[in-house]
Design a protein around this motif. Sequence first.
Motif, PDB file in Angstrom:
ATOM      1  N   THR A   1       0.755  -1.152   0.233  1.00  0.00           N
ATOM      2  CA  THR A   1      -0.089  -0.028  -0.248  1.00  0.00           C
ATOM      3  C   THR A   1       0.864   1.335   0.058  1.00  0.00           C
ATOM      4  N   THR A   2       2.026   1.200   0.308  1.00  0.00           N
ATOM      5  CA  THR A   2       2.872   2.370   0.290  1.00  0.00           C
ATOM      6  C   THR A   2       4.081   2.377  -0.416  1.00  0.00           C
ATOM      7  N   GLY A   3       4.484   1.315  -1.281  1.00  0.00           N
ATOM      8  CA  GLY A   3       5.417   0.983  -1.995  1.00  0.00           C
ATOM      9  C   GLY A   3       7.051   0.983  -1.427  1.00  0.00           C
ATOM     10  N   ALA A   4       6.782   0.782   0.017  1.00  0.00           N
ATOM     11  CA  ALA A   4       8.117   0.890   0.765  1.00  0.00           C
ATOM     12  C   ALA A   4       8.071  -0.478   1.598  1.00  0.00           C
ATOM     13  N   ASP A   5       9.064  -0.958   2.035  1.00  0.00           N
ATOM     14  CA  ASP A   5       8.831  -2.135   2.765  1.00  0.00           C
ATOM     15  C   ASP A   5       8.760  -1.383   4.488  1.00  0.00           C
ATOM     16  N   VAL A   6       8.544  -2.251   5.473  1.00  0.00           N
ATOM     17  CA  VAL A   6       8.312  -1.538   6.816  1.00  0.00           C
ATOM     18  C   VAL A   6       9.526  -0.909   7.233  1.00  0.00           C
ATOM     19  N   LYS A   7      10.741  -1.358   6.819  1.00  0.00           N
ATOM     20  CA  LYS A   7      11.874  -0.561   7.424  1.00  0.00           C
ATOM     21  C   LYS A   7      11.968   0.575   6.605  1.00  0.00           C
ATOM     22  N   ALA A   8      11.897   0.545   5.110  1.00  0.00           N
ATOM     23  CA  ALA A   8      11.963   1.718   4.383  1.00  0.00           C
ATOM     24  C   ALA A   8      10.982   2.930   4.668  1.00  0.00           C
ATOM     25  N   TYR A   9       9.768   2.386   5.128  1.00  0.00           N
ATOM     26  CA  TYR A   9       8.690   3.109   5.397  1.00  0.00           C
ATOM     27  C   TYR A   9       8.774   4.054   6.677  1.00  0.00           C
ATOM     28  N   LEU A  10       9.319   3.204   7.770  1.00  0.00           N
ATOM     29  CA  LEU A  10       9.867   3.847   8.908  1.00  0.00           C
ATOM     30  C   LEU A  10      10.931   4.794   8.941  1.00  0.00           C
ATOM     31  N   GLU A  11      11.971   4.423   8.000  1.00  0.00           N
ATOM     32  CA  GLU A  11      13.236   5.428   8.070  1.00  0.00           C
ATOM     33  C   GLU A  11      12.742   6.781   8.101  1.00  0.00           C
ATOM     34  N   PRO A  12      12.086   7.514   7.202  1.00  0.00           N
ATOM     35  CA  PRO A  12      11.883   8.947   7.362  1.00  0.00           C
ATOM     36  C   PRO A  12      10.927   9.510   8.346  1.00  0.00           C
ATOM     37  N   ARG A  13       9.941   8.544   8.658  1.00  0.00           N
ATOM     38  CA  ARG A  13       8.894   8.623   9.469  1.00  0.00           C
ATOM     39  C   ARG A  13       9.271   8.590  11.119  1.00  0.00           C
ATOM     40  N   LEU A  14      10.048   7.777  11.396  1.00  0.00           N
ATOM     41  CA  LEU A  14      10.193   7.261  12.934  1.00  0.00           C
ATOM     42  C   LEU A  14      11.918   7.226  12.949  1.00  0.00           C
ATOM     43  N   PHE A  15      12.513   6.323  12.270  1.00  0.00           N
ATOM     44  CA  PHE A  15      14.016   6.070  12.528  1.00  0.00           C
ATOM     45  C   PHE A  15      14.907   7.408  12.471  1.00  0.00           C
ATOM     46  N   LYS A  16      14.530   8.174  11.460  1.00  0.00           N
ATOM     47  CA  LYS A  16      15.188   9.402  11.398  1.00  0.00           C
ATOM     48  C   LYS A  16      15.053  10.455  12.334  1.00  0.00           C
ATOM     49  N   PRO A  17      13.800  10.706  12.776  1.00  0.00           N
ATOM     50  CA  PRO A  17      13.587  11.790  13.926  1.00  0.00           C
ATOM     51  C   PRO A  17      14.001  11.185  15.299  1.00  0.00           C
ATOM     52  N   LEU A  18      14.140   9.935  15.383  1.00  0.00           N
ATOM     53  CA  LEU A  18      14.614   9.588  16.794  1.00  0.00           C
ATOM     54  C   LEU A  18      16.187   9.302  16.621  1.00  0.00           C
ATOM     55  N   ASP A  19      16.818   9.529  15.466  1.00  0.00           N
ATOM     56  CA  ASP A  19      18.110   9.342  15.221  1.00  0.00           C
ATOM     57  C   ASP A  19      18.610   7.922  15.431  1.00  0.00           C
ATOM     58  N   LEU A  20      17.845   6.908  14.920  1.00  0.00           N
ATOM     59  CA  LEU A  20      18.161   5.541  14.907  1.00  0.00           C
ATOM     60  C   LEU A  20      18.575   5.441  13.744  1.00  0.00           C
ATOM     61  N   HIS A  21      19.940   5.370  13.222  1.00  0.00           N
ATOM     62  CA  HIS A  21      20.575   5.509  12.098  1.00  0.00           C
ATOM     63  C   HIS A  21      20.695   4.069  11.477  1.00  0.00           C
ATOM     64  N   ASN A  22      19.882   3.745  10.331  1.00  0.00           N
ATOM     65  CA  ASN A  22      20.049   2.650   9.671  1.00  0.00           C
ATOM     66  C   ASN A  22      19.962   1.261  10.433  1.00  0.00           C
ATOM     67  N   PRO A  23      18.942   1.115  11.310  1.00  0.00           N
ATOM     68  CA  PRO A  23      18.966  -0.229  11.905  1.00  0.00           C
ATOM     69  C   PRO A  23      18.784  -1.542  11.067  1.00  0.00           C
ATOM     70  N   ALA A  24      19.601  -2.578  11.269  1.00  0.00           N
ATOM     71  CA  ALA A  24      19.434  -3.670  10.578  1.00  0.00           C
ATOM     72  C   ALA A  24      18.175  -4.215  10.854  1.00  0.00           C
ATOM     73  N   TRP A  25      17.343  -4.753   9.779  1.00  0.00           N
ATOM     74  CA  TRP A  25      16.221  -5.669  10.153  1.00  0.00           C
ATOM     75  C   TRP A  25      16.231  -6.837   9.041  1.00  0.00           C
ATOM     76  N   HIS A  26      16.333  -8.045   9.574  1.00  0.00           N
ATOM     77  CA  HIS A  26      16.394  -9.244   8.692  1.00  0.00           C
ATOM     78  C   HIS A  26      15.396  -9.240   7.865  1.00  0.00           C
ATOM     79  N   THR A  27      15.604 -10.138   6.917  1.00  0.00           N
ATOM     80  CA  THR A  27      14.392 -10.275   5.754  1.00  0.00           C
ATOM     81  C   THR A  27      14.201 -11.678   5.688  1.00  0.00           C
ATOM     82  N   CYS A  28      13.044 -12.131   5.033  1.00  0.00           N
ATOM     83  CA  CYS A  28      12.585 -13.192   4.160  1.00  0.00           C
ATOM     84  C   CYS A  28      13.467 -13.294   2.931  1.00  0.00           C
ATOM     85  N   PRO A  29      13.374 -14.667   2.272  1.00  0.00           N
ATOM     86  CA  PRO A  29      13.966 -14.963   1.089  1.00  0.00           C
ATOM     87  C   PRO A  29      13.573 -13.890   0.092  1.00  0.00           C
ATOM     88  N   LEU A  30      12.284 -13.331  -0.014  1.00  0.00           N
ATOM     89  CA  LEU A  30      11.744 -12.445  -0.956  1.00  0.00           C
ATOM     90  C   LEU A  30      12.250 -10.922  -0.752  1.00  0.00           C
TER      91      LEU A  30
END
Length: 300
Positions: A151-180
């Motif tokens: 629905t957003t065109g961005a996976d959950v990590k990419a979606y949260l990057e500008p909206r949550l991670f960047k404002p909280l200064d959580l720089h590029n956290p790793a988030w493991h992924t499925c085979p896809l």
Amino acid sequence: MADDLLADFVRADQEKSLGCYGIHVHREGGTPLSHRFRSDDRVNLYSVAKTFTAVAAGMAVAEGRFDLDDHFLDHFPELRGIAADGFERVTLRHLITMTSGSTHKWHANERIDAADLLHEFVAAPLDAEPGARFQYTGSGPYAIGRLLARTTGADVKAYLEPRLFKPLDLHNPAWHTCPLGFPFAESDLFLRTEELSRFAQLLLQEGTWQGRQIIAPAYVRSLPADPVDTSSLSEYGPGFTNGYGLGVWLSGDGTYRMDGAYGQYAIVDPARRATVTVTAHSTDDVALLDAIDTLVLQRL
């Protein structure tokens, strides 16, 4: 170093081998407290990731991408042909609260052999009416992650990057992924103790961070507001029988918490205007949670 407030907790960790990596205490209007038991590395938060995914869903709701009471298959109509009987009644809320009624059980530490985990989940038979039974599994939160991508065109990590991670200064956290290539959503997000504490503080402040509204206050309030019944989990200890909300466990005393395997905790205490965050590798989660409550929270 810990001040007197944390001294007994530090001692208990040593005497009872609780396995703590670090603890951070935020007190509104007070000086933050912290203690490190080992190097300050980013660690797997395990199921604490479910809370991040639930918050991402709330942000997408605020943007008009979907509603939590939408039926999941309305967003994946191409899966109707393989969906199990009854899955057409599964809503996004059911997926977040792990009440889909599906027999599918999966967690991120388990190997994925299916060509597409989402297809496997949707096709698995239901043995309960959606909303009627809580079953702890990563399948629903993973499906929410896939919905965000759809629905957003961005996976959950990419979606949260500008909206949550960047404002909280959580720089590029790793988030493991499925085979896809989709983040697991239910687990395997990596942060430091203090980094996780910022997220807990954000929830305490009803989505406000440094004067900016990041999450809608009403949605933050809704996280613990309408829990599903988890009384059947008595064998896991009293901390698991007071209900599960939108990605958070209720403690029965007005607090709620993010909770990951081996003692990853971020506890929000609205009454005391405080949060307590712990990362660990604990072999006794119940003893660790009890020590946090009796030696830290109740002394604030």
